[in-house]
Design an enzyme around this catalytic site. Structure first.
Site, PDB file in Angstrom:
ATOM      1  N   HIS A  32      23.686 -20.571 116.540  1.00 31.92           N
ATOM      2  CA  HIS A  32      23.027 -20.577 115.234  1.00 31.92           C
ATOM      3  C   HIS A  32      21.507 -20.468 115.409  1.00 31.92           C
ATOM      4  O   HIS A  32      20.858 -19.573 114.847  1.00 31.92           O
ATOM      5  CB  HIS A  32      23.396 -21.855 114.481  1.00 31.92           C
ATOM      6  CG  HIS A  32      22.748 -21.985 113.137  1.00 31.92           C
ATOM      7  ND1 HIS A  32      23.416 -21.728 111.965  1.00 31.92           N
ATOM      8  CD2 HIS A  32      21.492 -22.335 112.774  1.00 31.92           C
ATOM      9  CE1 HIS A  32      22.593 -21.900 110.934  1.00 31.92           C
ATOM     10  NE2 HIS A  32      21.419 -22.286 111.407  1.00 31.92           N
ATOM     11  N   GLU A  33      20.943 -21.380 116.194  1.00 32.03           N
ATOM     12  CA  GLU A  33      19.484 -21.393 116.344  1.00 32.03           C
ATOM     13  C   GLU A  33      18.994 -20.148 117.086  1.00 32.03           C
ATOM     14  O   GLU A  33      17.922 -19.630 116.787  1.00 32.03           O
ATOM     15  CB  GLU A  33      19.019 -22.670 117.038  1.00 32.03           C
ATOM     16  CG  GLU A  33      19.388 -23.971 116.306  1.00 32.03           C
ATOM     17  CD  GLU A  33      18.899 -24.060 114.860  1.00 32.03           C
ATOM     18  OE1 GLU A  33      17.894 -23.411 114.511  1.00 32.03           O
ATOM     19  OE2 GLU A  33      19.548 -24.771 114.055  1.00 32.03           O
TER      20      GLU A  33
ATOM     21  N   HIS B 284      18.369 -17.529 114.573  1.00 29.34           N
ATOM     22  CA  HIS B 284      17.037 -17.664 113.978  1.00 29.34           C
ATOM     23  C   HIS B 284      15.974 -17.152 114.956  1.00 29.34           C
ATOM     24  O   HIS B 284      15.031 -16.463 114.571  1.00 29.34           O
ATOM     25  CB  HIS B 284      16.724 -19.142 113.703  1.00 29.34           C
ATOM     26  CG  HIS B 284      17.392 -19.717 112.480  1.00 29.34           C
ATOM     27  ND1 HIS B 284      17.199 -19.203 111.224  1.00 29.34           N
ATOM     28  CD2 HIS B 284      18.211 -20.788 112.332  1.00 29.34           C
ATOM     29  CE1 HIS B 284      17.893 -19.942 110.340  1.00 29.34           C
ATOM     30  NE2 HIS B 284      18.521 -20.897 110.994  1.00 29.34           N
TER      31      HIS B 284
ATOM     32  N   GLU C 198      18.429 -17.566 107.301  1.00 24.54           N
ATOM     33  CA  GLU C 198      19.720 -18.210 107.498  1.00 24.54           C
ATOM     34  C   GLU C 198      20.829 -17.166 107.668  1.00 24.54           C
ATOM     35  O   GLU C 198      21.826 -17.429 108.341  1.00 24.54           O
ATOM     36  CB  GLU C 198      20.007 -19.121 106.295  1.00 24.54           C
ATOM     37  CG  GLU C 198      20.843 -20.328 106.581  1.00 24.54           C
ATOM     38  CD  GLU C 198      20.344 -21.210 107.724  1.00 24.54           C
ATOM     39  OE1 GLU C 198      19.113 -21.435 107.828  1.00 24.54           O
ATOM     40  OE2 GLU C 198      21.176 -21.666 108.512  1.00 24.54           O
TER      41      GLU C 198
HETATM   42 ZN    ZN Z   1      19.720 -22.432 110.234  1.00 27.55          ZN
END
Ligand code: ZN
Length: 497
Positions: A262-263, A266, A292
């Site tokens: 997830h990160e 980003h 996101e």
């Molecule tokens: Zn996030």
């Protein structure tokens, strides 16, 4: 470059440097700072954010913007710079320096109280500081103003083009699609086995796994690092220094793994923003939701897909031999198990948005004063029981689970917007990369990253989310691809009609 542009760029660059210095202090506070350092750090961050705000909102910036707006010889990027700066400046100039400073200091205080409250598993420790944060947030919404609802003030900053009204409509559409699926899946819980995921997992090996998966998706460790924190996050000091964090759970190897993907998603966005947009308001993601969308796309549409596990399972098995008897299909189903659960961050894709809607609905009541912070825990638990059919056993599994309220309201809508945008982008990417699944199976994730770079990352904030979406997918924000993706994927896993 004209003299006015040079002057504007130089002021914006300085304001940006100050914000980046603030971000370094903030990253350190959440990763390596000793526990007692918090109060002084709060002072330092408050001072820096006040000076950054003063620099950015100086009357000279307003004059330069007016001069540049009257000219017709600016290139596309310079016009975007002027337009985006105007949007930010008009909002920020209404906020007193003292309020900016007070908000930064209070955020540090609330963060410390949140950490203590989590240690004691008691919301009451956090509540007085959250009340102080909320009072400042109200003052801020009044200062910047809004069209219809105080919550619009948050959305105007984080989600250009979005309003409380439009968001509420989108939530309604999603609820109508998702809630019947949640109920249908609840009756078929025996279809997915996750028992084999339980165990004790060495933290050193978990760390190796988290580093591997970030590399696999293309995160550049020459221009970034990964560390550990209480709540995983991504921050960026420039495109060449992007920091991601993860949180390891000794009993759940997938928690850290998916937090890392997830990160890293980003992080890829930040690393993909062109150098020419750096040190300016254009050098960041187009919106919270667009940001996101990148993290959720890599976490879910890639990381929780069959082709990804075809590729990645042997790597997991190499580090954790207890999975040597596990097949791709079993793993794919297990990491997609859909079940009402307490913690948003680990929620499956079907129930995830219900966690967000709960938070946003509480925020709408908090900001309008219909709900007091003293009653928040009860309101949370009540609403949770109504939506999920289960009541949080304690505050860690309820109202204390997220870090976001330490720094204010208005961030949660971006998660649901991100889910919707991610599905829209992935559907478009699939049309243009017909053998995408074959690439993913071989661990060749470069074609997808390249597509995202070309259609999203390279614009930074020079285009609005809507402009990016229309150019990349042919449509503005649209929940249909998301609902179709969820229905197809979970319909198959759970054998629904
Ligand atoms: Zn996030």
């Amino acid at each position: 470059m004209s003299d006015e542009l040079t002057q504007l760029r130089s002021i914006l660059a300085e304001a940006r440097d100050l914000q980046a210095a603030f971000a370094v202090l903030d990253w350190d506070e959440q990763t390596y700072m000793p526990p007692r350092g918090g109060e002084a750090r709060g002072d330092q961050k408050a001072t820096l954010s006040r000076i950054a705000h003063q620099r950015f909102t100086s009357p000279r910036v307003g004059e330069l913007l007016s001069l540049l707006e009257s000219r017709d010889d600016l290139g596309e990027l310079d016009r975007a710079l002027v337009a985006v700066t105007r949007r930010d400046w008009d909002r920020e100039v209404k906020v007193p320096d003292a309020l900016v400073e007070a908000m930064a200091r209070q955020a540090s205080r609330s963060y410390r109280a949140w950490i203590q409250a989590r240690d004691a598993n008691d919301y009451r420790i956090f509540e007085p500081e959250f009340a102080a944060t909320l009072a400042l947030e109200r003052e801020w919404t009044q200062a910047v103003g809004y069209a219809e609802h105080p919550y619009d003030a948050f959305l105007a900053g984080a989600e250009p083009g979005m309003s409380t009204r439009r968001l509420t409509e989108l939530f309604g559409q999603l609820r109508r699609g998702l809630v019947p699926m949640v109920h249908a899946i609840a009756e078929r819980q025996d279809r997915v086995d996750t028992a084999f995921l339980k165990g004790q997992f060495d933290l050193g090996r978990q760390w190796e796994l988290c580093m591997q998966v970030a590399r696999v998706v293309g995160f550049d460790f020459d221009r970034g690092r990964q560390d550990r924190s209480v709540h995983p996050f991504t921050t960026s000091f420039s495109r060449d220094d992007v920091r991601i964090t993860t949180r390891l759970d000794p009993e759940d190897v997938t928690a850290g793994l998916f937090a890392s993907i997830h990160e890293a998603g980003h992080g890829l966005y930040e690393q993909g923003i062109p150098a020419e947009l750096g040190r300016s308001p254009l050098g960041e993601g187009a919106s919270g939701g667009m940001h996101e969308s990148q993290s959720r796309l890599w976490e879910n549409l890639v990381g929780r897909s069959r082709p990804f596990w075809t590729f990645f399972l042997p790597r997991l098995q190499a580090l954790f031999p207890q999975f040597q008897g596990t097949g791709v299909e079993a793993m794919y189903r297990a990491v997609n198990r859909s079940v009402p659960s307490f913690v948003r961050m680990h929620a499956d894709e079907v129930t995830y948005n219900l966690h967000i809607m709960l938070r946003v609905d509480l925020e709408l009541r908090l900001i309008t004063g219909k709900l007091a912070t003293a009653d928040l825990r009860d309101a949370w638990n009540e609403r949770f029981a109504a939506d999920f059919g289960i009541t949080p056993p304690d505050d860690l599994h309820g109202v204390l689970q997220d870090i976001h309220w330490t720094s204010g309201l208005g961030v949660f809508p971006s998660y649901t917007l991100g889910n919707v945008i991610a599905a829209q982008l992935m559907a478009a990417a699939r049309r243009e990369i017909p053998d995408l699944d074959r690439h993913i199976e071989r661990g060749e994730l470069g074609s997808l990253l390249h597509w995202l770079r070309a259609h999203v990352h390279r614009f930074g904030r020079s285009r609005t989310p809507s402009e990016i979406l229309v150019a990349a997918t042919g449509r503005d924000l649209d929940a249909e691809p998301y609902l179709a993706y969820i229905a197809a994927k979970f319909g198959e896993i759970y054998g629904l009609g």
